[in-house]
Scaffold this active site. Structure first.
Site, PDB file in Angstrom:
ATOM      1  CD1 TRP A 150       8.817 -43.456  -8.315  1.00  0.00           C
ATOM      2  CD2 TRP A 150      11.028 -43.088  -7.731  1.00  0.00           C
ATOM      3  NE1 TRP A 150      10.300 -44.389  -9.019  1.00  0.00           N
ATOM      4  CE2 TRP A 150      10.863 -44.074  -8.137  1.00  0.00           C
ATOM      5  CE3 TRP A 150      11.767 -42.255  -6.863  1.00  0.00           C
ATOM      6  CZ2 TRP A 150      12.096 -45.037  -7.593  1.00  0.00           C
ATOM      7  CZ3 TRP A 150      12.366 -42.692  -6.340  1.00  0.00           C
ATOM      8  CH2 TRP A 150      12.630 -44.123  -6.855  1.00  0.00           C
ATOM      9  CG  ASN A 151      14.506 -40.228  -9.806  1.00  0.00           C
ATOM     10  OD1 ASN A 151      13.942 -40.568 -10.812  1.00  0.00           O
ATOM     11  ND2 ASN A 151      16.060 -40.725 -10.420  1.00  0.00           N
ATOM     12  CE  LYS A 174       2.795 -41.121 -16.754  1.00  0.00           C
ATOM     13  NZ  LYS A 174       2.537 -41.258 -15.148  1.00  0.00           N
ATOM     14  CD  GLU A 250      17.552 -39.615 -17.592  1.00  0.00           C
ATOM     15  OE1 GLU A 250      17.509 -40.722 -17.103  1.00  0.00           O
ATOM     16  OE2 GLU A 250      17.521 -39.151 -17.311  1.00  0.00           O
ATOM     17  CG  LEU A 251      15.528 -44.770 -21.981  1.00  0.00           C
ATOM     18  CD1 LEU A 251      15.540 -45.786 -22.871  1.00  0.00           C
ATOM     19  CD2 LEU A 251      13.946 -44.602 -21.659  1.00  0.00           C
ATOM     20  NE  ARG A 278      22.528 -35.218  -7.371  1.00  0.00           N
ATOM     21  CZ  ARG A 278      22.539 -34.974  -9.472  1.00  0.00           C
ATOM     22  NH1 ARG A 278      22.716 -35.847 -10.182  1.00  0.00           N
ATOM     23  NH2 ARG A 278      21.614 -34.415 -10.033  1.00  0.00           N
ATOM     24  CB  CYS A 284      19.245 -43.010 -13.586  1.00  0.00           C
ATOM     25  SG  CYS A 284      17.861 -43.242 -14.072  1.00  0.00           S
ATOM     26  CD  GLU A 380      19.276 -47.989 -13.185  1.00  0.00           C
ATOM     27  OE1 GLU A 380      19.346 -46.388 -13.056  1.00  0.00           O
ATOM     28  OE2 GLU A 380      18.339 -47.946 -13.466  1.00  0.00           O
TER      29      GLU A 380
END
Length: 475
Positions: A150-151, A174, A250-251, A278, A284, A380
């Site tokens: 969602w980011n 998705k 990409e985690l 930002r 991430c 995080e």
């Protein structure tokens, strides 16, 4: 504003099989924007079936023709950049400058991969034994499932859609249920640009897990590209093992920001503002752990508090605001809990720390006296919180920077030679040296350790959607 709020399967916008819908809300106000169609497992299977039927023709389409469709999508989104930005403000809550920056960045992936589509290289050479010619070719890997967060609802979609389509793959996208409207708009743009029916499909299942599992176990699916948390990534890797899927991931990140002795303090502060703020810190790639040399610490903390304290906070629809809402009240409360825990563990509030009860807003916050290994230092944050750790020796800064399971990105500010030497010792797939933004469609994006697998963007990005094939030709 008109919204596309249905599933897109086999070239048609349609409701879900059971007719259910879920609310998409504006996190700044809590109001419902629209209701989006819920995809059933049957809908998701139908989307994969459509992609399977469309694959042979799309894979056989000339690279130049695929490139021209992507180029048209780039041109449409360039002309409609503000519409795309407004969608993101409404469903994600981000500030207008962040939304406009993302709209531009997202659009560029269509241009970049329209160029890469016609530049996939192979190989031709004589075998060392002289008995055959070795030909190395590439072919599309097949039906690909793309799962986005969602980011960055536009950029994460285009960063996967563009290389997959350029390579000749068909896809099922998705998006996150918090932000499906942006992805739906991008899919509609691709339809307008000329993508054939079945090549791009969009589904929004609730709950997500069983439907994604069903797609990953469909015999036609050969690729999973996922952006999201490390925890979910681990689960999807287990799922992918059942059918030995190719996976790109990409985690999570826990990015260190190092301010070395001798760094240009003004440049470091300006860089920190961008790297931290930002997307409101919900990235991430956001600077998460600030390690500042003792000789610069007090002035750095003072300058950050002063500049962040002047930030205008409010709805992104007011284009003067610099910090918007977090994506939900739940995300706001997670950030507030982290700050409260940090204070309980001994950190001091230099700025902020009080959540708003109106909308999903959290103020710019600066914490000093944070100890390496504190809860907030090991988590995080995904919010506008600057947590500063002081160090005395550069070796200690490097050790602390690497003391994490993550390795996506790092930031190093210092004298150029020393900064480069330190950067080479940081365990991260990307390191920004004396700058705050390095993401670029022309550069390989990805991490080390538990921050992911594979790379997106650059020439490497299209290779994630291609199989390498060796042909041995008798002389």
């Amino acid at each position: 504003m008109e919204f596309f709020a249905d599933l897109f399967i086999d070239g048609e916008w349609r409701a879900g099989a059971e007719g259910e819908r879920f609310a998409v809300t504006d996190p700044a106000t809590g109001t419902t924007l629209t209701e989006f169609a819920v995809a059933t497992i049957a809908d998701c299977t139908a989307a994969v079936d459509a992609a399977e039927r469309a694959f042979p023709a799309w894979a056989a389409t000339a690279p130049r023709e695929r490139a021209e469709i992507l180029r048209r999508a780039f041109e449409i989104l360039t002309a409609e950049k503000e519409t795309l930005a407004e969608l993101m403000v409404l469903e994600n809550g981000k500030a207008w400058p962040d939304a406009m920056a993302e709209a531009g960045y997202a659009t560029e992936f269509f241009r970049w991969f329209s160029e890469e589509a016609v530049r996939v290289r192979g190989d031709f050479r004589l075998a060392p034994a002289g008995d055959k010619h070795i030909i190395v070719d590439h072919q599309p890997i097949g039906v690909s499932v793309l799962v986005t967060p969602w980011n960055f609802p536009a950029a994460m979609a285009t960063r996967k859609l563009a290389p997959a389509l350029a390579a000749g793959c068909t896809v099922v996208l998705k998006p996150a249920s918090e932000t499906p409207l942006t992805s739906a708009y991008v899919v509609e743009v691709l339809r307008r640009a000329g993508v054939p029916a079945g090549v791009v499909n969009l589904v929004t299942p609730r709950p997500t897990g069983p439907a994604v599992s069903a797609m990953l176990h469909h015999p036609a699916v050969r690729k999973l590209s996922f952006t999201g948390s490390t925890e979910v990534g681990r689960q999807l890797l287990h799922e992918s093992a059942d059918t030995v899927l190719s996976t790109s991931m990409e985690l999570g990140g826990n990015a260190p920001f190092l301010v070395l002795p001798g760094a240009d303090l003004e440049a470091a502060v300006e860089g920190a503002l961008v790297a931290k703020m930002r997307n409101g810190g919900s990235a991430c790639t956001s600077a998460n752990r600030f390690y500042v040399h003792r000789s610069l610490h007090d002035e750095f903390a003072r300058a950050m508090s002063e500049k962040l304290g002047a930030f205008k906070v409010g709805s992104g629809l007011d284009r003067d605001n610099q910090l918007g809402a977090l994506v939900s009240v739940g995300e706001r409360d997670k950030v507030a809990d982290l700050v409260d825990t940090a204070v309980a563990e001994g950190a001091q509030l230099a700025l902020g720390g009080q959540k708003s009860e109106q909308g999903a807003f959290y103020p710019p916050t600066v914490l000093t006296g944070v100890e390496h290994g504190a809860t907030i230092n090991a988590t995080e944050i995904f919010g506008p919180v600057t947590a500063i750790v002081v160090f005395d020796e550069v070796e200690d800064a490097i050790r602390m920077a690497n003391d994490t399971i993550f390795g996506l990105i790092a930031y190093v500010f210092g004298e150029k030679g020393e900064a480069l030497r330190v950067a080479r010792r940081i365990d991260a797939g990307m390191v920004a040296i004396n700058r705050a933004v390095i993401s670029d469609p022309a550069a390989p994006f990805g991490g080390m350790k538990q921050s992911g697998l594979g790379r997106e963007g650059a020439s490497e990005g299209i290779l994630e959607f291609l199989e390498e094939k060796y042909l041995g030709v008798e002389l």
